[in-house]
Every structure is written in C-alpha cells, then in structure tokens.
Design a protein around this motif. Structure first.
Motif, short mmCIF file in Angstrom:
data_model
loop_
_atom_site.label_atom_id
_atom_site.label_comp_id
_atom_site.label_asym_id
_atom_site.label_seq_id
_atom_site.Cartn_x
_atom_site.Cartn_y
_atom_site.Cartn_z
N THR A 1 0.84 -1.20 0.00
CA THR A 1 0.00 0.00 0.00
C THR A 1 0.87 1.25 0.00
OG1 THR A 1 -1.61 -1.25 1.30
CG2 THR A 1 -1.94 1.12 1.16
N GLN A 2 1.92 1.25 0.83
CA GLN A 2 2.83 2.41 0.87
C GLN A 2 3.49 2.64 -0.48
OE1 GLN A 2 5.59 1.72 4.03
NE2 GLN A 2 4.20 2.49 5.61
N LEU A 3 3.91 1.57 -1.12
CA LEU A 3 4.56 1.69 -2.43
C LEU A 3 3.57 2.23 -3.46
CD1 LEU A 3 7.09 1.26 -4.14
CD2 LEU A 3 6.30 -1.06 -4.57
N GLY A 4 2.34 1.74 -3.42
CA GLY A 4 1.31 2.21 -4.36
C GLY A 4 1.02 3.69 -4.18
N LEU A 5 0.89 4.14 -2.93
CA LEU A 5 0.63 5.55 -2.67
C LEU A 5 1.81 6.43 -3.12
CD1 LEU A 5 -1.14 5.42 0.81
CD2 LEU A 5 -2.15 6.10 -1.37
N LEU A 6 3.02 5.96 -2.88
CA LEU A 6 4.20 6.72 -3.29
C LEU A 6 4.28 6.85 -4.80
CD1 LEU A 6 6.75 8.15 -2.27
CD2 LEU A 6 7.95 5.99 -2.42
N LEU A 7 4.00 5.76 -5.52
CA LEU A 7 4.02 5.82 -6.98
C LEU A 7 2.91 6.72 -7.51
CD1 LEU A 7 4.82 2.09 -7.87
CD2 LEU A 7 6.30 4.07 -8.17
N TRP A 8 1.70 6.69 -6.89
CA TRP A 8 0.59 7.55 -7.32
C TRP A 8 0.96 9.02 -7.11
CZ3 TRP A 8 -2.43 10.83 -4.29
CH2 TRP A 8 -3.50 11.44 -4.98
N LYS A 9 1.59 9.34 -5.96
CA LYS A 9 2.00 10.72 -5.68
C LYS A 9 3.04 11.19 -6.70
CE LYS A 9 4.54 13.38 -2.32
NZ LYS A 9 5.44 13.27 -1.22
N ASN A 10 4.01 10.34 -7.01
CA ASN A 10 5.08 10.67 -7.97
C ASN A 10 4.47 10.87 -9.36
OD1 ASN A 10 7.62 11.17 -8.92
ND2 ASN A 10 8.18 9.01 -9.11
N PHE A 11 3.54 10.01 -9.76
CA PHE A 11 2.91 10.12 -11.06
C PHE A 11 2.11 11.41 -11.16
CE2 PHE A 11 -0.86 9.32 -13.70
CZ PHE A 11 -0.23 9.15 -14.92
N THR A 12 1.37 11.75 -10.11
CA THR A 12 0.58 12.98 -10.11
C THR A 12 1.50 14.20 -10.22
OG1 THR A 12 -1.04 11.89 -8.69
CG2 THR A 12 -1.18 14.28 -8.84
N TYR A 13 2.60 14.22 -9.49
CA TYR A 13 3.55 15.33 -9.54
C TYR A 13 4.15 15.46 -10.94
CZ TYR A 13 7.71 18.12 -8.67
OH TYR A 13 8.70 19.08 -8.75
N ARG A 14 4.53 14.36 -11.54
CA ARG A 14 5.15 14.38 -12.87
C ARG A 14 4.14 14.81 -13.94
NH1 ARG A 14 10.27 14.53 -11.46
NH2 ARG A 14 10.85 12.78 -10.20
N ARG A 15 2.89 14.43 -13.77
CA ARG A 15 1.87 14.81 -14.74
C ARG A 15 1.65 16.32 -14.73
NH1 ARG A 15 -3.55 11.96 -13.67
NH2 ARG A 15 -3.61 13.58 -12.12
N ARG A 16 1.82 16.97 -13.62
CA ARG A 16 1.62 18.41 -13.52
C ARG A 16 2.84 19.19 -14.07
NH1 ARG A 16 -0.81 18.34 -7.46
NH2 ARG A 16 -2.80 17.40 -8.00
N GLN A 17 4.05 18.63 -13.99
CA GLN A 17 5.29 19.26 -14.46
C GLN A 17 5.74 18.58 -15.75
OE1 GLN A 17 6.66 21.88 -12.88
NE2 GLN A 17 5.14 21.80 -11.24
N ARG A 18 5.08 18.87 -16.86
CA ARG A 18 5.33 18.15 -18.11
C ARG A 18 6.72 18.48 -18.70
NH1 ARG A 18 0.22 16.16 -20.40
NH2 ARG A 18 -1.37 16.80 -18.94
N ILE A 19 7.17 19.73 -18.62
CA ILE A 19 8.49 20.09 -19.18
C ILE A 19 9.60 19.40 -18.40
CG2 ILE A 19 10.09 22.00 -19.56
CD1 ILE A 19 7.65 23.78 -20.05
N GLN A 20 9.48 19.38 -17.09
CA GLN A 20 10.49 18.71 -16.26
C GLN A 20 10.49 17.21 -16.55
OE1 GLN A 20 10.04 19.46 -12.08
NE2 GLN A 20 11.75 18.12 -11.53
N LEU A 21 9.31 16.64 -16.75
CA LEU A 21 9.22 15.21 -17.07
C LEU A 21 9.90 14.92 -18.41
CD1 LEU A 21 8.09 12.39 -16.46
CD2 LEU A 21 6.01 13.09 -17.66
#
Length: 178
Positions: free
Chosen positions: A5-25
């Motif tokens: 569960t912790q790993l899933g939440l961490l990956l979801w948070k990272n994915f959400t952050y990356r989706r908002r910063q498209r140039i940095q991604l």
C-alpha cells in the motif's frame, strides 16, 4: 499500513507530480536518452581496434635509492610500450639498469678513483694544467689561440681534413691557424 500500500501511494503521488510538471518530465526522460545517443554516435564514428598488451619498463621509486630512481626517470623518459614482459617485471627486482650509461659512468669513475694508480693520474693532471693556464691567460689578454695550439702534434683532426675531405692543404693550414 502494508508495504504494498505504501509503495502504491508513493508511486501515485510521484505520477501525479510528474503529470503536472510536463516540461520537467520531458527533460528527465530525454536527457539520458540524448547522452546515450551521443555515446552511440561516438562508438560508430570511432570503432574499437585491437591493441596488444603493453609492458612498460619498471621505474624505481625514490625509496629504492637515488641512483635507481634517477635512472628510471632518465632511461624511460619516452615511456616505450613492449609486447612481451620486460626485464624488471619480476617482484622485488629493481636494479635492471646495469647496462645504462649512468651505471657504466659511475662504475668507471669508481674504478679510476679507487685505483692504486693515483700518482699517474696526478701526473696527467699536472700535464693538463699548463694548457688550462694558457687558455685562461689567452682569455685575459683578449686574444684567442689558434686551433693548432689546442691539438697535439700529428693528431687525427688535421689528418682527417687532409685525407677525407676535398679541402686543399692550404685551406687546412689556414683552418688550423684560425
């Protein structure tokens, strides 16, 4: 909370952050690919070639003694590469400079200095001393001695000039008197 569960939440948070910063991604994904493409292009433009193994002559460290250390520096200045093992590659071997010019010079100097013929050596220096005094005196008087004065009678230089060169004898005499 379970590890999954912790790993899933961490990956979801990272994915959400990356989706908002498209140039940095895009930069984070494309920069390693760009560096990898540079490596591939360099490898294609300069293909590898077969190089034989290289054996370098040994160089003694200063702890081996001053003479072996200096010989290692002077004798191997151009750092040659050999296909086969060199003479000094065995562990503990330092003195493989026995045939070098410095070793022979020091050996001959030691033989001359330790020889019992010191009187003959002193007589030779005594014969050399007047010639050195004449050189000193000619320098003080600002007049140079002719070449003939520096050479012995019937020495090989004038004989070489007369026989091996196409110089006329008058020119050889003039050179010897210069």
């Amino acid at each position: 909370m379970a590890v999954g569960t912790q790993l899933g939440l961490l990956l979801w948070k990272n994915f959400t952050y990356r989706r908002r910063q498209r140039i940095q991604l895009a930069i984070e994904i494309l920069w390693p690919l760009f560096l990898f493409l540079i490596l591939i292009s360099v490898r294609r433009s300069h293909p590898p070639f077969k190089q034989h193994e290289c054996h370098f002559p040994n160089k003694a460290l200063p702890s081996a003694g001053t003479l072996p250390w200096l010989q290692g520096i002077i004798c191997n200045m151009n750092n040659p590469c050999f296909r086969h093992p060199t003479a000094g590659e065995a562990p503990g071997v330092v003195g493989n400079f026995d045939g070098s010019i410095i070793s022979r010079l020091l050996t001959e100097a030691r033989q001359v200095l330790l020889r019992g013929h010191g009187q003959r050596l002193l007589r030779s220096f005594a014969r050399l001393l007047p010639a050195l005094r004449r050189l000193r005196d000619s320098g003080n008087q600002r007049r140079a001695l002719p070449v003939r004065e520096y050479l012995r009678e019937n020495e090989t230089f004038s004989r070489f000039l007369r026989t091996n060169t196409s110089l006329p004898p008058a020119l050889v005499d003039e050179l010897m008197g210069a």
